[in-house]
Structure formats: structure tokens, C-alpha cells
Design an enzyme around this catalytic site. Structure first.
Site, PDB file in Angstrom:
ATOM      1  N   ASP A   1      42.207  63.137  50.358  1.00  0.00           N
ATOM      2  CA  ASP A   1      42.169  64.152  49.292  1.00  0.00           C
ATOM      3  C   ASP A   1      42.356  65.602  49.760  1.00  0.00           C
ATOM      4  O   ASP A   1      41.677  66.515  49.265  1.00  0.00           O
ATOM      5  CB  ASP A   1      40.852  64.031  48.504  1.00  0.00           C
ATOM      6  CG  ASP A   1      40.681  62.665  47.864  1.00  0.00           C
ATOM      7  OD1 ASP A   1      41.608  61.846  47.955  1.00  0.00           O
ATOM      8  OD2 ASP A   1      39.614  62.421  47.274  1.00  0.00           O
TER       9      ASP A   1
ATOM     10  N   GLU B   1      42.942  62.105  44.861  1.00  0.00           N
ATOM     11  CA  GLU B   1      42.093  61.827  43.695  1.00  0.00           C
ATOM     12  C   GLU B   1      42.789  62.421  42.480  1.00  0.00           C
ATOM     13  O   GLU B   1      43.079  63.625  42.447  1.00  0.00           O
ATOM     14  CB  GLU B   1      40.699  62.436  43.872  1.00  0.00           C
ATOM     15  CG  GLU B   1      39.777  62.107  42.686  1.00  0.00           C
ATOM     16  CD  GLU B   1      38.362  62.678  42.820  1.00  0.00           C
ATOM     17  OE1 GLU B   1      37.982  63.158  43.907  1.00  0.00           O
ATOM     18  OE2 GLU B   1      37.644  62.649  41.804  1.00  0.00           O
TER      19      GLU B   1
ATOM     20  N   LYS C   1      43.939  57.542  43.611  1.00  0.00           N
ATOM     21  CA  LYS C   1      42.676  56.859  43.289  1.00  0.00           C
ATOM     22  C   LYS C   1      41.953  57.590  42.167  1.00  0.00           C
ATOM     23  O   LYS C   1      41.896  58.820  42.149  1.00  0.00           O
ATOM     24  CB  LYS C   1      41.802  56.761  44.542  1.00  0.00           C
ATOM     25  CG  LYS C   1      41.405  58.106  45.138  1.00  0.00           C
ATOM     26  CD  LYS C   1      40.642  57.906  46.425  1.00  0.00           C
ATOM     27  CE  LYS C   1      40.148  59.190  47.033  1.00  0.00           C
ATOM     28  NZ  LYS C   1      39.125  59.903  46.287  1.00  0.00           N
TER      29      LYS C   1
ATOM     30  N   LYS D   1      35.884  58.266  43.602  1.00  0.00           N
ATOM     31  CA  LYS D   1      35.570  58.957  44.850  1.00  0.00           C
ATOM     32  C   LYS D   1      35.939  58.061  46.029  1.00  0.00           C
ATOM     33  O   LYS D   1      36.488  58.512  47.020  1.00  0.00           O
ATOM     34  CB  LYS D   1      34.079  59.352  44.892  1.00  0.00           C
ATOM     35  CG  LYS D   1      33.635  60.229  43.714  1.00  0.00           C
ATOM     36  CD  LYS D   1      34.506  61.457  43.532  1.00  0.00           C
ATOM     37  CE  LYS D   1      34.023  62.338  42.390  1.00  0.00           C
ATOM     38  NZ  LYS D   1      35.046  63.341  42.001  1.00  0.00           N
TER      39      LYS D   1
ATOM     40  N   VAL E   1      38.427  65.610  52.776  1.00  0.00           N
ATOM     41  CA  VAL E   1      37.368  66.272  51.999  1.00  0.00           C
ATOM     42  C   VAL E   1      36.968  65.432  50.799  1.00  0.00           C
ATOM     43  O   VAL E   1      37.765  64.634  50.315  1.00  0.00           O
ATOM     44  CB  VAL E   1      37.851  67.662  51.517  1.00  0.00           C
ATOM     45  CG1 VAL E   1      38.102  68.565  52.702  1.00  0.00           C
ATOM     46  CG2 VAL E   1      39.075  67.581  50.609  1.00  0.00           C
ATOM     47  N   THR E   2      35.759  65.689  50.287  1.00  0.00           N
ATOM     48  CA  THR E   2      34.674  66.374  50.941  1.00  0.00           C
ATOM     49  C   THR E   2      33.792  65.346  51.655  1.00  0.00           C
ATOM     50  O   THR E   2      33.699  64.205  51.230  1.00  0.00           O
ATOM     51  CB  THR E   2      33.790  67.185  49.943  1.00  0.00           C
ATOM     52  OG1 THR E   2      33.189  66.278  49.008  1.00  0.00           O
ATOM     53  CG2 THR E   2      34.617  68.217  49.198  1.00  0.00           C
TER      54      THR E   2
ATOM     55  N   CYS F   1      33.981  62.067  48.621  1.00  0.00           N
ATOM     56  CA  CYS F   1      35.031  61.037  48.770  1.00  0.00           C
ATOM     57  C   CYS F   1      35.098  60.451  50.171  1.00  0.00           C
ATOM     58  O   CYS F   1      35.413  59.274  50.343  1.00  0.00           O
ATOM     59  CB  CYS F   1      36.368  61.617  48.356  1.00  0.00           C
ATOM     60  SG  CYS F   1      36.405  61.947  46.583  1.00  0.00           S
TER      61      CYS F   1
ATOM     62  N   GLN G   1      20.753  54.740  63.226  1.00  0.00           N
ATOM     63  CA  GLN G   1      20.552  53.288  63.314  1.00  0.00           C
ATOM     64  C   GLN G   1      21.697  52.613  64.080  1.00  0.00           C
ATOM     65  O   GLN G   1      22.201  51.565  63.685  1.00  0.00           O
ATOM     66  CB  GLN G   1      20.406  52.689  61.919  1.00  0.00           C
ATOM     67  CG  GLN G   1      19.314  53.366  61.073  1.00  0.00           C
ATOM     68  CD  GLN G   1      19.198  52.765  59.701  1.00  0.00           C
ATOM     69  OE1 GLN G   1      18.816  51.616  59.568  1.00  0.00           O
ATOM     70  NE2 GLN G   1      19.550  53.542  58.690  1.00  0.00           N
TER      71      GLN G   1
HETATM   72  N1  TIU Z   1      37.632  64.275  47.149  1.00  0.00           N
HETATM   73  C1  TIU Z   1      36.382  64.504  46.770  1.00  0.00           C
HETATM   74  O1  TIU Z   1      35.476  64.602  47.586  1.00  0.00           O
HETATM   75  N2  TIU Z   1      36.166  64.731  45.413  1.00  0.00           N
HETATM   76  C2  TIU Z   1      35.161  65.512  44.903  1.00  0.00           C
HETATM   77  O2  TIU Z   1      34.998  65.624  43.698  1.00  0.00           O
HETATM   78  N3  TIU Z   1      34.395  66.199  45.820  1.00  0.00           N
HETATM   79  C3  TIU Z   1      33.431  67.106  45.555  1.00  0.00           C
HETATM   80  O3  TIU Z   1      32.753  67.533  46.498  1.00  0.00           O
HETATM   81  N4  TIU Z   1      33.270  67.561  44.334  1.00  0.00           N
END
Ligand code: TIU
Length: 234
Positions: free
Chosen positions: A25, A73, A130, A133, A158-159, A163, A203
Site C-alpha cells: 500500500d 488498498e 485488496k 487491511k 504502510v502502515t 495493513c 515469544q
Molecule cells: N494500508 C493501510 O495500512 N491502511 C490504513 O487504513 N492504514 C491506516 O493506518 N489508517
């Protein structure tokens, strides 16, 4: 077998083409002002810091002709794949599907939904759209990885705690050996990034490994350069 210096211990990597780079993403919607990330109230400028490291990894994978998969996304223009729960969450002014400065927010094909120009996919690189997430939810990612006999995933993007972490957990449950590149993933919340890295490693690596981009690059360059040289001598 070669090793990448990693946490919580070194990551074993087969050299027979079973590793892929997964870039999650890296879209304008998350990294640039006027997109989905900013609509949710975030300072999107933080995410720019990882672009050079992701690009370096991408170039190394391209150089050694190793598979690269990008994810996006995004939703269909008619929002048929966007649950109202997702659209309405957060009560933000600009919602998924609304028109923003870079086109409709988080809609496939809109300017803001594209991958940032620095990391634009090349022809032949796989791009998975997709709606969720996690990159395995409502996508053909698993069958694609199985078809290509990929067992090891080097994960970036990210993030970190949204995701990226969801996808890494989904991949781990499916038996993939996952390594998250610490300086090639970022969050709008530095503490969440740090906690995610710790959760993954705790762990005995309950979800997988983490390593610095330079460690991944060092091992790939050493190994594939040597393999390519050997092949050219035959
Ligand atoms: N790609 C992804 O992480 N989508 C999000 O919506 N991330 C947020 O941190 N909002």
C-alpha cells in the site's frame, strides 16, 4: 541456504527462488496530502521517510530478477466491496468514495489510489488490489504465492500496525516465513510501529522476523552476485 542478520535470530533464506518482496500500500492515498490517510486525521508526511529504503530493496529484487508483489488498498467505484462499517468509521468529513483533491478517496483507478511514482510497478510485477487491511482477504494472493512456490516473504510498506501487521499475521498463519523490514515500514504513530515490531518478535518470533534493509540487501547482494557469477562461468 543463506542468512539475513535479523531479530529475534537470523533469518534463513533459501536460494532457489522462493523469496518475494511484498510492498504493501505505498499509495498516494496514504503518503500524500489530500488522500485517505489525511482524511482520517493523520500527518501523512511521516511515511515519506521509508521511500528510499523501499526503493533500494525494490531495485535489488529487480536486479536479481526475484519476484515483487505490490498491493493497493482500494474499492470498486460502486463501493460494492466496501462494507458500510468501513466507510462510516471515524465519521470523517471525506469518506471512502467521496471526491477529494486527488480524485475519489480510496477508489481503484483514481489518481490518489495509485502507487507513488518512485515505486511505480514495472510491467510484469504483480499488483494485488485488496478491499481490506489484510492482503489475503478477498484476493488471490495465497494461490498466486503457492503457484510460484514462494515460501519466504520480505515485507515492507504502510502502515505498520494496520495493513502490514494484518497481512504479516495472515501470511504467518498460512505458513509463510515472514520478515518485516524495520526501516521500510512506517506508521502515523511512532509508538505503534515500535510496539508492532516488538509484538512480532516476542515469544521467539511468534509472527516472524524483523531486520534492517541494509542487512537484507547485504545478504541478497552477496548471495545472488555469487550465484550469478558462478552461472556465468559454467
Ligand atoms: N494500508 C493501510 O495500512 N491502511 C490504513 O487504513 N492504514 C491506516 O493506518 N489508517
Amino acid at each position: 541456504m543463506v542468512f539475513i542478520t535479523a531479530q529475534p535470530y537470523d533469518y534463513e533464506l533459501p536460494l532457489d527462488g522462493n523469496v518475494a518482496l511484498l510492498i504493501i500500500d505505498m499509495q498516494r492515498d496514504f503518503l500524500e496530502p489530500g488522500g485517505f490517510g489525511e482524511a482520517l486525521g493523520n500527518d501523512v508526511s511521516r511515511l515519506q521517510a521509508i521511500v528510499p529504503a523501499v526503493k533500494q530493496l525494490l531495485e535489488v529484487f529487480r536486479t536479481y530478477k526475484l519476484p515483487v508483489l505490490h498491493t493497493i488498498e482500494g474499492h470498486q467505484p460502486d463501493l460494492s466491496d466496501c462494507p458500510p462499517a468501513k466507510r462510516l468509521r471515524g465519521k470523517s468529513q471525506l469518506k471512502i468514495g467521496d471526491v477529494g483533491p486527488m480524485g475519489r478517496i480510496l477508489i481503484l483507478g483514481e489518481a490518489g489510489n495509485a502507487i507513488i511514482p518512485e515505486l511505480e510497478p514495472l510491467a510484469g510485477e504483480i499488483v494485488i488490489s485488496k478491499p481490506g487491511k489484510g492482503a489475503f482477504y478477498h484476493t488471490h494472493l495465497e494461490s498466486l504465492l503457492r503457484e510460484k512456490k514462494i515460501t519466504h516473504l520480505i515485507i515492507t510498506g504502510v502502515t505498520t500496525e494496520v495493513c502490514v501487521q494484518t497481512t504479516m499475521r495472515e501470511a504467518n498463519d498460512r505458513g509463510f516465513e515472514c520478515l518485516l523490514v524495520e526501516d521500510a515500514t512506517e506508521s502515523y504513530f511512532p509508538d505503534f510501529k515500535q510496539s508492532t515490531l516488538e509484538m512480532i518478535l516476542a515469544q521467539g518470533g511468534i509472527v516472524g522476523w524483523t531486520a534492517k534493509a541494509k542487512s537484507v540487501i547485504h545478504t541478497l547482494e552477496k548471495s545472488y552476485k555469487a550465484a550469478n557469477t558462478a552461472n556465468s562461468l559454467i
